[in-house]
Design an enzyme around this catalytic site. Structure first.
Site, PDB file in Angstrom:
ATOM      1  N   TYR A  48       8.983 -22.398  26.416  1.00 51.54           N
ATOM      2  CA  TYR A  48       8.408 -21.628  27.527  1.00 51.54           C
ATOM      3  C   TYR A  48       6.889 -21.813  27.580  1.00 51.54           C
ATOM      4  O   TYR A  48       6.303 -22.031  28.641  1.00 51.54           O
ATOM      5  CB  TYR A  48       8.770 -20.141  27.376  1.00 51.54           C
ATOM      6  CG  TYR A  48       8.017 -19.293  28.370  1.00 51.54           C
ATOM      7  CD1 TYR A  48       8.238 -19.434  29.736  1.00 51.54           C
ATOM      8  CD2 TYR A  48       7.032 -18.399  27.959  1.00 51.54           C
ATOM      9  CE1 TYR A  48       7.510 -18.712  30.668  1.00 51.54           C
ATOM     10  CE2 TYR A  48       6.300 -17.666  28.878  1.00 51.54           C
ATOM     11  CZ  TYR A  48       6.537 -17.826  30.234  1.00 51.54           C
ATOM     12  OH  TYR A  48       5.816 -17.123  31.154  1.00 51.54           O
ATOM     13  N   GLY A 103       2.861 -15.113  32.622  1.00 50.04           N
ATOM     14  CA  GLY A 103       3.948 -14.145  32.594  1.00 50.04           C
ATOM     15  C   GLY A 103       4.597 -14.115  31.223  1.00 50.04           C
ATOM     16  O   GLY A 103       4.370 -15.002  30.395  1.00 50.04           O
ATOM     17  N   TYR A 153       2.135 -12.174  42.697  1.00 46.78           N
ATOM     18  CA  TYR A 153       3.197 -13.022  43.255  1.00 46.78           C
ATOM     19  C   TYR A 153       3.751 -12.291  44.452  1.00 46.78           C
ATOM     20  O   TYR A 153       3.927 -11.059  44.404  1.00 46.78           O
ATOM     21  CB  TYR A 153       4.339 -13.193  42.244  1.00 46.78           C
ATOM     22  CG  TYR A 153       4.184 -14.326  41.271  1.00 46.78           C
ATOM     23  CD1 TYR A 153       3.713 -15.565  41.662  1.00 46.78           C
ATOM     24  CD2 TYR A 153       4.574 -14.155  39.932  1.00 46.78           C
ATOM     25  CE1 TYR A 153       3.600 -16.603  40.752  1.00 46.78           C
ATOM     26  CE2 TYR A 153       4.464 -15.192  39.021  1.00 46.78           C
ATOM     27  CZ  TYR A 153       3.983 -16.412  39.445  1.00 46.78           C
ATOM     28  OH  TYR A 153       3.875 -17.439  38.548  1.00 46.78           O
ATOM     29  N   THR A 179      -1.231 -16.111  43.729  1.00 46.45           N
ATOM     30  CA  THR A 179      -0.734 -17.437  43.357  1.00 46.45           C
ATOM     31  C   THR A 179       0.045 -18.019  44.526  1.00 46.45           C
ATOM     32  O   THR A 179       0.959 -17.389  45.060  1.00 46.45           O
ATOM     33  CB  THR A 179       0.146 -17.344  42.093  1.00 46.45           C
ATOM     34  OG1 THR A 179      -0.677 -16.865  41.038  1.00 46.45           O
ATOM     35  CG2 THR A 179       0.728 -18.692  41.714  1.00 46.45           C
ATOM     36  N   HIS A 298      -0.763 -24.806  37.925  1.00 45.47           N
ATOM     37  CA  HIS A 298       0.079 -23.848  37.206  1.00 45.47           C
ATOM     38  C   HIS A 298       0.408 -24.415  35.808  1.00 45.47           C
ATOM     39  O   HIS A 298       1.517 -24.284  35.294  1.00 45.47           O
ATOM     40  CB  HIS A 298       1.385 -23.627  37.982  1.00 45.47           C
ATOM     41  CG  HIS A 298       1.947 -22.243  37.871  1.00 45.47           C
ATOM     42  ND1 HIS A 298       1.770 -21.287  38.826  1.00 45.47           N
ATOM     43  CD2 HIS A 298       2.706 -21.655  36.917  1.00 45.47           C
ATOM     44  CE1 HIS A 298       2.405 -20.179  38.478  1.00 45.47           C
ATOM     45  NE2 HIS A 298       2.975 -20.375  37.310  1.00 45.47           N
ATOM     46  N   ARG A 301       3.400 -26.886  35.514  1.00 47.40           N
ATOM     47  CA  ARG A 301       4.745 -26.285  35.493  1.00 47.40           C
ATOM     48  C   ARG A 301       5.403 -26.261  36.868  1.00 47.40           C
ATOM     49  O   ARG A 301       6.525 -25.837  37.004  1.00 47.40           O
ATOM     50  CB  ARG A 301       4.642 -24.858  34.961  1.00 47.40           C
ATOM     51  CG  ARG A 301       4.107 -24.810  33.548  1.00 47.40           C
ATOM     52  CD  ARG A 301       3.524 -23.461  33.207  1.00 47.40           C
ATOM     53  NE  ARG A 301       4.480 -22.481  32.775  1.00 47.40           N
ATOM     54  CZ  ARG A 301       4.988 -22.387  31.565  1.00 47.40           C
ATOM     55  NH1 ARG A 301       4.624 -23.256  30.641  1.00 47.40           N
ATOM     56  NH2 ARG A 301       5.850 -21.450  31.245  1.00 47.40           N
ATOM     57  N   ARG A 353      -2.976 -21.777  28.123  1.00 46.91           N
ATOM     58  CA  ARG A 353      -2.392 -21.966  26.790  1.00 46.91           C
ATOM     59  C   ARG A 353      -3.409 -21.776  25.657  1.00 46.91           C
ATOM     60  O   ARG A 353      -3.049 -21.273  24.600  1.00 46.91           O
ATOM     61  CB  ARG A 353      -1.744 -23.340  26.698  1.00 46.91           C
ATOM     62  CG  ARG A 353      -0.520 -23.479  27.624  1.00 46.91           C
ATOM     63  CD  ARG A 353       0.132 -24.837  27.472  1.00 46.91           C
ATOM     64  NE  ARG A 353       1.234 -25.064  28.388  1.00 46.91           N
ATOM     65  CZ  ARG A 353       1.102 -25.486  29.650  1.00 46.91           C
ATOM     66  NH1 ARG A 353      -0.087 -25.722  30.155  1.00 46.91           N
ATOM     67  NH2 ARG A 353       2.170 -25.679  30.395  1.00 46.91           N
TER      68      ARG A 353
END
Ligand SMILES: Cc1cc2nc3c(=O)[nH]c(=O)nc-3n(C[C@H](O)[C@H](O)[C@H](O)COP(=O)(O)O)c2cc1C
Length: 413
Positions: A48, A103, A153, A179, A298, A301, A353
């Site tokens: 993930y 998220g 969102y 987003t 993103h 992703r 990250r």
């Protein structure tokens, strides 16, 4: 082994290992925090965290793009006093960086959103909480000294975003990031391969149970829930994985500039559009009354084989001039990455990250350490290229590697 380690190794010697222990002061780069995250997190959580869409071509480009830019250092500049402090959306910050929304932070540790907020607040940079976060917005808002941003969102009916905006207002949220590039969920195949029917495969579940430290700090009160939107999910679909799928199904595929106009009308604070890349969209944003844009993919992703923020930064700066804030996200792992993005025109960068590795490695302290590493590396980097302050950091400190190579080929032929 990372690519950058190889030139100093011969046949695998000397043997090199990242530090994976718990003493954060012994971490020498984001890569150490990442290595510890890989030691502590189970496989389905790592898929993930790390994964990108489909062939992960965009994800690879996120890092490769930085490799194409080289510094051309100036010498004999007095760099004894340097500063990377800069305003972020008009307010002073120790560096032009904010934590990007992610998220499911409750999958990395219970209270993950709050820990990210605490790390950010202690360092003095904004933290963006996501719609798909697991801690309540009102609880995160209580973190002392926090510059609280909220990522929106748009899914389901208008009452959902309107209610979230109302809550954001009463929580004192400073900026809303809408987003725009996730209405159709990117196909993250590697993440899907460790799941079956939306849950970890038996193998992945067994692997998770073996990660006792993660299990005891994350699942001791059961699976996390999407605390800020769970009330909108039908009762029979509120279990963790099922609620994620339901929300994904409800993402508004018709999202358009009209929706942005209505959000602009309703939200009086700072408004940023997150996920733009096309020059025409950037031009259009100038007329949409927003305060800024955050370029990005993103984290690789969503759309595979797309350009990344760094590829379009220079052009984007040319379009926006000083009419709105220009933020970017994607691939920031080093202070020098931040310097490159700033030199190409970004006002500030967002980290996904890098700060999540810190969270996995050491909670709020780990997040703080990730920020400190990026800050210190950037400050040293500035000194090494002969730049004292961000005003002096512009395109002239960079050369594009491929254009230099091309030039060399032309002159030698
Ligand atoms: C695990 C994970 C979850 C994410 N969730 C969201 C999200 O809920 N909303 C959003 O706008 N961006 C989300 N993103 C994208 C990030 O905000 C950010 O744009 C991206 O991570 C930047 O790339 P980096 O991870 O290389 O720094 C997510 C990224 C990751 C890695």
């Amino acid at each position: 082994m990372e690519e950058h380690d190889r030139p100093a190794q011969f046949g695998g010697t000397p043997k090199r290992r990242y530090y994976t222990g718990g003493n954060l002061e012994r971490t020498h780069g984001i890569a150490d925090l990442r290595a510890r995250a890989h030691r502590l997190m189970p496989r389905f959580v790592l898929e993930y965290l790390e994964g990108g869409a489909e062939d992960e071509a965009t994800l690879k480009r996120e890092r490769a793009a930085y490799g194409e830019w080289r510094f051309v250092p100036r010498q004999l500049v007095d760099v004894s006093h340097r500063s990377i402090a800069a305003p972020v959306l008009g307010r002073a910050a120790p560096m032009p960086l904010a934590i990007s929304p992610t998220g499911l932070n409750g999958l990395f540790m219970r209270g993950g959103d709050t820990a990210l907020a605490q790390g950010a607040a202690r360092f003095g940079v904004p933290f963006t909480q996501g719609t798909m976060s697991n801690d309540r917005m009102e609880d995160v808002a209580r973190v002392p000294g926090l510059r609280h941003w909220w990522q929106l969102y748009i899914f389901g009916g208008d009452e959902i975003w309107q209610e979230l905006v109302r809550r954001a207002e009463s929580c004192g949220v400073e900026a809303l990031l809408v987003t725009t590039n996730a209405q159709i969920y990117g196909d993250r195949e590697w993440e899907a391969r460790v799941q079956v029917n939306g849950k970890p495969t038996p193998g992945a579940a067994f692997d998770a149970a073996r990660h006792w430290r993660w299990a005891t700090t994350t699942l001791d009160r059961g699976m996390p829930e999407f605390a800020n939107v769970i009330d909108f999910v039908p009762k029979e679909r509120r279990r963790f994985f099922d609620s994620a799928t339901w929300i994904r199904e409800q993402m508004r595929k018709s999202l358009s500039w009209d929706d942005i106009a209505r959000i602009r009308d309703r939200w009086k604070g700072r408004l940023i559009l997150k996920g733009l890349l096309h020059p025409d969209d950037i031009r259009r944003a100038l007329d949409a009354g927003v305060d800024g844009i955050a370029l990005g993919t993103h984290g690789g992703r969503q759309e595979d084989w797309s350009v990344v923020a760094l590829d379009v930064l220079e052009e984007a700066r040319g379009i926006v001039g000083d009419r709105m804030a220009l933020l970017m996200s994607g691939g920031i792992r080093r202070g020098t990455d931040m310097l490159k993005a700033l030199a190409l025109g970004a006002d500030a960068v967002l980290t996904g990250r890098a700060t999540l590795y810190g969270l996995c490695a050491g909670g709020a302290d780990g997040v703080h350490r990730a920020l400190e590493l990026l800050h210190d590396e950037a400050l040293d980097g500035m000194g090494q290229i002969g730049v004292k302050s961000l005003d002096a950091l512009d395109r002239s400190v960079l050369a594009h590697a491929s254009s230099n190579l091309r030039q060399r080929r032309v002159t030698s032929s």
